[in-house]
Motif scaffolding. Structure first.
Motif, PDB file in Angstrom:
ATOM      1  N   GLY A 297      41.358  45.693  38.106  1.00 18.89           N
ATOM      2  CA  GLY A 297      42.418  45.783  39.095  1.00 18.89           C
ATOM      3  C   GLY A 297      42.048  45.201  40.443  1.00 18.89           C
ATOM      4  O   GLY A 297      40.911  44.811  40.704  1.00 18.89           O
ATOM      5  N   GLY A 298      43.056  45.125  41.320  1.00 19.33           N
ATOM      6  CA  GLY A 298      42.826  44.660  42.672  1.00 19.33           C
ATOM      7  C   GLY A 298      43.009  43.164  42.827  1.00 19.33           C
ATOM      8  O   GLY A 298      43.451  42.446  41.932  1.00 19.33           O
ATOM      9  N   ILE A 299      42.660  42.671  44.014  1.00 22.81           N
ATOM     10  CA  ILE A 299      42.863  41.273  44.349  1.00 22.81           C
ATOM     11  C   ILE A 299      42.011  40.350  43.492  1.00 22.81           C
ATOM     12  O   ILE A 299      42.372  39.190  43.244  1.00 22.81           O
ATOM     13  CB  ILE A 299      42.578  41.052  45.859  1.00 22.81           C
ATOM     14  CG1 ILE A 299      43.041  39.655  46.310  1.00 22.81           C
ATOM     15  CG2 ILE A 299      41.095  41.245  46.142  1.00 22.81           C
ATOM     16  CD1 ILE A 299      44.518  39.444  46.228  1.00 22.81           C
TER      17      ILE A 299
ATOM     18  N   PHE B  68      43.973  39.236  40.535  1.00 26.82           N
ATOM     19  CA  PHE B  68      44.953  38.224  40.929  1.00 26.82           C
ATOM     20  C   PHE B  68      44.290  36.852  41.041  1.00 26.82           C
ATOM     21  O   PHE B  68      44.803  35.843  40.522  1.00 26.82           O
ATOM     22  CB  PHE B  68      45.597  38.623  42.260  1.00 26.82           C
ATOM     23  CG  PHE B  68      46.442  37.551  42.885  1.00 26.82           C
ATOM     24  CD1 PHE B  68      47.769  37.393  42.521  1.00 26.82           C
ATOM     25  CD2 PHE B  68      45.905  36.692  43.838  1.00 26.82           C
ATOM     26  CE1 PHE B  68      48.547  36.398  43.099  1.00 26.82           C
ATOM     27  CE2 PHE B  68      46.673  35.699  44.421  1.00 26.82           C
ATOM     28  CZ  PHE B  68      47.995  35.552  44.043  1.00 26.82           C
ATOM     29  N   ILE B  69      43.142  36.785  41.714  1.00 23.68           N
ATOM     30  CA  ILE B  69      42.448  35.509  41.899  1.00 23.68           C
ATOM     31  C   ILE B  69      41.994  34.935  40.566  1.00 23.68           C
ATOM     32  O   ILE B  69      42.116  33.729  40.308  1.00 23.68           O
ATOM     33  CB  ILE B  69      41.253  35.704  42.859  1.00 23.68           C
ATOM     34  CG1 ILE B  69      41.768  35.958  44.282  1.00 23.68           C
ATOM     35  CG2 ILE B  69      40.321  34.503  42.835  1.00 23.68           C
ATOM     36  CD1 ILE B  69      40.680  36.249  45.275  1.00 23.68           C
ATOM     37  N   ASN B  70      41.462  35.783  39.697  1.00 24.59           N
ATOM     38  CA  ASN B  70      41.002  35.319  38.390  1.00 24.59           C
ATOM     39  C   ASN B  70      42.170  34.755  37.581  1.00 24.59           C
ATOM     40  O   ASN B  70      42.044  33.716  36.913  1.00 24.59           O
ATOM     41  CB  ASN B  70      40.351  36.476  37.645  1.00 24.59           C
ATOM     42  CG  ASN B  70      39.696  36.039  36.358  1.00 24.59           C
ATOM     43  OD1 ASN B  70      39.067  34.991  36.286  1.00 24.59           O
ATOM     44  ND2 ASN B  70      39.830  36.841  35.313  1.00 24.59           N
ATOM     45  N   GLU B  71      43.309  35.426  37.629  1.00 26.23           N
ATOM     46  CA  GLU B  71      44.480  34.979  36.881  1.00 26.23           C
ATOM     47  C   GLU B  71      44.979  33.625  37.395  1.00 26.23           C
ATOM     48  O   GLU B  71      45.272  32.714  36.602  1.00 26.23           O
ATOM     49  CB  GLU B  71      45.587  36.024  36.997  1.00 26.23           C
ATOM     50  CG  GLU B  71      46.856  35.675  36.239  1.00 26.23           C
ATOM     51  CD  GLU B  71      47.967  36.671  36.498  1.00 26.23           C
ATOM     52  OE1 GLU B  71      48.966  36.640  35.757  1.00 26.23           O
ATOM     53  OE2 GLU B  71      47.843  37.473  37.449  1.00 26.23           O
ATOM     54  N   LYS B  72      45.069  33.465  38.707  1.00 28.46           N
ATOM     55  CA  LYS B  72      45.573  32.213  39.275  1.00 28.46           C
ATOM     56  C   LYS B  72      44.568  31.076  39.085  1.00 28.46           C
ATOM     57  O   LYS B  72      44.967  29.916  38.881  1.00 28.46           O
ATOM     58  CB  LYS B  72      45.876  32.391  40.767  1.00 28.46           C
ATOM     59  CG  LYS B  72      46.932  33.452  41.064  1.00 28.46           C
ATOM     60  CD  LYS B  72      48.228  33.198  40.305  1.00 28.46           C
ATOM     61  CE  LYS B  72      49.255  34.276  40.583  1.00 28.46           C
ATOM     62  NZ  LYS B  72      50.500  34.101  39.776  1.00 28.46           N
ATOM     63  N   MET B  73      43.288  31.390  39.144  1.00 27.10           N
ATOM     64  CA  MET B  73      42.270  30.359  38.934  1.00 27.10           C
ATOM     65  C   MET B  73      42.309  29.858  37.500  1.00 27.10           C
ATOM     66  O   MET B  73      42.211  28.651  37.236  1.00 27.10           O
ATOM     67  CB  MET B  73      40.883  30.936  39.256  1.00 27.10           C
ATOM     68  CG  MET B  73      39.771  29.907  39.250  1.00 27.10           C
ATOM     69  SD  MET B  73      39.875  28.798  40.661  1.00 27.10           S
ATOM     70  CE  MET B  73      38.527  27.668  40.301  1.00 27.10           C
ATOM     71  N   ALA B  74      42.461  30.775  36.548  1.00 25.25           N
ATOM     72  CA  ALA B  74      42.475  30.393  35.140  1.00 25.25           C
ATOM     73  C   ALA B  74      43.700  29.558  34.797  1.00 25.25           C
ATOM     74  O   ALA B  74      43.633  28.679  33.922  1.00 25.25           O
ATOM     75  CB  ALA B  74      42.430  31.642  34.262  1.00 25.25           C
ATOM     76  N   SER B  75      44.817  29.792  35.484  1.00 29.87           N
ATOM     77  CA  SER B  75      46.052  29.065  35.192  1.00 29.87           C
ATOM     78  C   SER B  75      46.208  27.807  36.043  1.00 29.87           C
ATOM     79  O   SER B  75      47.219  27.112  35.931  1.00 29.87           O
ATOM     80  CB  SER B  75      47.267  29.974  35.416  1.00 29.87           C
ATOM     81  OG  SER B  75      47.311  30.435  36.756  1.00 29.87           O
ATOM     82  N   GLY B  76      45.210  27.523  36.902  1.00 26.07           N
ATOM     83  CA  GLY B  76      45.258  26.307  37.713  1.00 26.07           C
ATOM     84  C   GLY B  76      46.190  26.378  38.902  1.00 26.07           C
ATOM     85  O   GLY B  76      46.487  25.347  39.512  1.00 26.07           O
ATOM     86  N   GLN B  77      46.644  27.558  39.274  1.00 22.22           N
ATOM     87  CA  GLN B  77      47.554  27.713  40.425  1.00 22.22           C
ATOM     88  C   GLN B  77      46.720  27.951  41.692  1.00 22.22           C
ATOM     89  O   GLN B  77      46.713  29.032  42.277  1.00 22.22           O
ATOM     90  CB  GLN B  77      48.518  28.867  40.165  1.00 22.22           C
ATOM     91  CG  GLN B  77      49.359  28.666  38.907  1.00 22.22           C
ATOM     92  CD  GLN B  77      50.269  29.840  38.626  1.00 22.22           C
ATOM     93  OE1 GLN B  77      50.928  30.367  39.520  1.00 22.22           O
ATOM     94  NE2 GLN B  77      50.317  30.263  37.368  1.00 22.22           N
ATOM     95  N   TYR B  78      46.000  26.906  42.089  1.00 20.52           N
ATOM     96  CA  TYR B  78      45.049  27.031  43.179  1.00 20.52           C
ATOM     97  C   TYR B  78      45.724  27.296  44.520  1.00 20.52           C
ATOM     98  O   TYR B  78      45.120  27.938  45.400  1.00 20.52           O
ATOM     99  CB  TYR B  78      44.193  25.763  43.271  1.00 20.52           C
ATOM    100  CG  TYR B  78      43.483  25.411  41.979  1.00 20.52           C
ATOM    101  CD1 TYR B  78      42.879  26.397  41.210  1.00 20.52           C
ATOM    102  CD2 TYR B  78      43.412  24.100  41.533  1.00 20.52           C
ATOM    103  CE1 TYR B  78      42.235  26.084  40.028  1.00 20.52           C
ATOM    104  CE2 TYR B  78      42.762  23.769  40.350  1.00 20.52           C
ATOM    105  CZ  TYR B  78      42.182  24.767  39.596  1.00 20.52           C
ATOM    106  OH  TYR B  78      41.550  24.460  38.431  1.00 20.52           O
ATOM    107  N   ASP B  79      46.935  26.806  44.704  1.00 19.63           N
ATOM    108  CA  ASP B  79      47.610  27.029  45.975  1.00 19.63           C
ATOM    109  C   ASP B  79      48.021  28.485  46.155  1.00 19.63           C
ATOM    110  O   ASP B  79      48.224  28.948  47.285  1.00 19.63           O
ATOM    111  CB  ASP B  79      48.835  26.115  46.109  1.00 19.63           C
ATOM    112  CG  ASP B  79      49.782  26.233  44.919  1.00 19.63           C
ATOM    113  OD1 ASP B  79      49.388  26.871  43.915  1.00 19.63           O
ATOM    114  OD2 ASP B  79      50.902  25.692  44.992  1.00 19.63           O
ATOM    115  N   GLN B  80      48.143  29.226  45.059  1.00 16.24           N
ATOM    116  CA  GLN B  80      48.399  30.668  45.159  1.00 16.24           C
ATOM    117  C   GLN B  80      47.077  31.440  45.259  1.00 16.24           C
ATOM    118  O   GLN B  80      46.980  32.433  45.981  1.00 16.24           O
ATOM    119  CB  GLN B  80      49.191  31.146  43.946  1.00 16.24           C
ATOM    120  CG  GLN B  80      50.574  30.513  43.820  1.00 16.24           C
ATOM    121  CD  GLN B  80      51.356  31.076  42.655  1.00 16.24           C
ATOM    122  OE1 GLN B  80      51.427  32.291  42.466  1.00 16.24           O
ATOM    123  NE2 GLN B  80      51.977  30.195  41.873  1.00 16.24           N
TER     124      GLN B  80
END
Length: 541
Positions: free
Chosen positions: A497-499, A502-514
């Motif tokens: 849980g926690g931020i 969120f960072i791991n999920e966005k990094m894995a999906s290539g959504q670096y701007d998020q």
């Protein structure tokens, strides 16, 4: 050869810089010499190939000495340098010793590939392990001189038992099979054996090329010498204990040899120019230099430290920067609101650290009194409680928060609850240790005053100890909360849980701007917590 010259020049440059800084040069001669002895015996220099990759062995220079006796000039030159340094001629010792090492190591480096025969040195690793066991126990004799003889006897018995345990069928060899015969010496083979291997390789070449052709690989050509071999040696030769040594295929020990030899040579030359650059404690400092050098070299190799990987990965870093900036705070058309999600998750992260720290502090306070030596010194029962509590804290503190979180995520599922419990469990051990040390360092005056009036133990703790340690308790707790917030960021990467999640999920999906929005939020919150924590602790202590 260019790399070896570069390593040597690096060592020479360091020696010159130390000389310009007017530092003692004799300590560098001694430190480099002692480190060279360790590198010669223990660090791999070249590579010896077998049939398969698992047959590859990286021999030390000592292991290669039977093949190339000139390598023995290295320990002889170093020992001579250390003797000269002891007798006041460190300049000549460093210059001659460094030159001897460079000549011997450089001569081996330019040798052609050659066939060698392995000979395991049985019992060496077992003896080393036994020595470590015995030495660890023998160290206790320095702090207990009255019991030195019994301690040394126990150390000798423990070392002997450790040695023989490794030779029993169900002993150490069953758990550490690679330790048996780990150290191997290399011996030369007669020319006829090498020619027989060349003939055997050439005879099997047609069949091998037929297989390679089916796989779409280039055909291999017949060889005239062992240096023409590409890769492995024949399987039969490898199984019989033969290896193909390639001196120029160097390992990290080669860096150590040439760098330290350059350092010793440079320090010796600087000393010859200015003999006053030496101090009385040079031998102690030299031992420290050797210890640091021999620890760092294998550490850099084991961690695969290679700046060239950054050069190779630079295009990705550029691509990441292009996609991450500017940050995407919201995309109304797509109904995506990264900033809102980041603020929510950062709040969860702070709350994870807060709850975890609170639970740890609640349970650590009573445990810390049981782990304080001055509170539990009354009876044998309390002394036993003290040792058990300290053992509990030490064992649990050795388990990282991340490992605890992984276990709890598997047990209770994804989410912040696993992170909270992981933080609480690990912080309990940290705060328990800090609290107990604060209790032990409390002023004895108020305690003795209350005890002289016949006050009970509870009253002594309440009125004599707690008023002294409570400000420290609060300060340690605030500081631990600051650490726990940083820990909770990492826990999110494993699903706690926690931020971080969120960072791991966005990094894995290539959504670096998020993802970069979360990173910016972390930087801001970390600095706010740091400043607030420092201000609060300055008011408390």
């Amino acid at each position: 050869m260019t790399g070896m010259l570069l390593y040597t020049l690096l060592g020479l440059s360091l020696a010159v810089l130390m000389g310009v800084a007017r530092g003692s040069m004799r300590r560098w001669v001694i430190g480099a010499g002692l480190a060279l002895l360790v590198v010669f015996v223990a660090f791999p220099f070249s590579r010896a190939r077998g049939f398969l990759s698992r047959d590859t062995i990286d021999p030390t220079l000592l292991a290669l000495a039977p093949v190339f006796p000139l390598l023995l000039l290295i320990p002889l030159g170093v020992l001579a340098a250390l003797v000269l340094a002891r007798r006041g001629a460190a300049g000549w010792g460093g210059a001659l010793g460094g030159a001897a090492v460079l000549v011997a190591a450089g001569s081996w480096y330019v040798q052609p590939a050659q066939l060698v025969r392995l000979q395991p040195v049985n019992g060496l690793m077992e003896l080393l392990i036994a020595g470590v066991v015995a030495g660890s126990i023998a160290l206790l004799s320095f702090s207990r001189p009255q019991q030195r003889i019994p301690i040394l006897v126990v150390a000798a018995l423990a070392g002997g038992l450790a040695f023989f345990w490794f030779h029993t069928p169900q002993g150490g060899g069953a758990y550490l099979p690679k330790s048996l015969g780990y150290y191997k010496l290399f011996f030369p083979t007669p020319p006829e054996s090498q020619q027989a291997m060349i003939d055997s390789y050439n005879q099997a070449l047609p069949e091998l090329n037929a297989i390679r052709k089916e796989l779409g690989q280039d055909e291999l050509k017949p060889i005239q010498g062992l240096s023409d071999l590409q890769g492995a040696i024949p399987q039969q030769a490898s199984s019989e204990g033969y290896r193909l040594v390639q001196p120029a295929t160097t390992q990290y020990g080669a860096f150590g040899i040439f760098f330290l030899a350059g350092l010793m040579l440079g320090a010796g030359l600087v000393l010859l120019r200015n003999p006053a650059l030496q101090e009385p404690d040079d031998f102690r400092a030299g031992i420290l230099i050797a210890l640091v050098a021999t620890l760092l070299m294998p550490a850099f190799d084991a961690t695969e430290f290679d700046l060239n990987k950054l050069v190779v990965g630079w295009p990705f870093l550029q691509q990441f920067a292009d996609k991450a900036w500017p940050p995407l705070l919201a995309d109304v058309a797509a109904e995506r609101y990264p900033l809102q999600e980041v603020l929510s998750q950062i709040a969860v992260t702070v709350q994870m650290a807060l709850v975890g720290t609170f639970l740890a502090a609640i349970f650590a306070m009573p445990i810390s009194f049981l782990a304080a030596r001055n509170v539990t010194s009354g009876t044998p029962l309390m002394r036993s409680v003290f040792y058990l509590t300290r053992l509990f804290l030490n064992v649990l503190r050795g388990v990282p928060t991340l490992i605890i979180a992984l276990i709890l995520v598997a047990a209770v599922g994804l989410g912040p609850f696993a992170g909270v419990m992981a933080i609480a469990i690990h912080s309990l051990t940290e705060l328990g240790k800090l609290y107990s040390e604060a209790i032990e360092n409390a002023d004895k005056g108020p305690v003795e005053a209350l005890e002289s009036t016949g006050a009970s133990g509870v009253n002594v703790v309440r009125w004599a100890i707690l008023p002294q340690v409570l400000p420290l308790f609060v300060s340690y707790t605030v500081y631990n909360f600051e650490i726990n917030f940083r820990s909770s960021l990492v826990l999110g990467l494993v699903g706690a849980g926690g931020i971080g999640y969120f960072i791991n999920e966005k990094m894995a999906s290539g959504q670096y701007d998020q993802m970069i929005v979360g990173v910016i939020a972390i930087v801001i919150v970390v600095n706010i917590i740091d400043f607030a924590s420092s201000w609060l602790r300055s008011r408390l202590v």
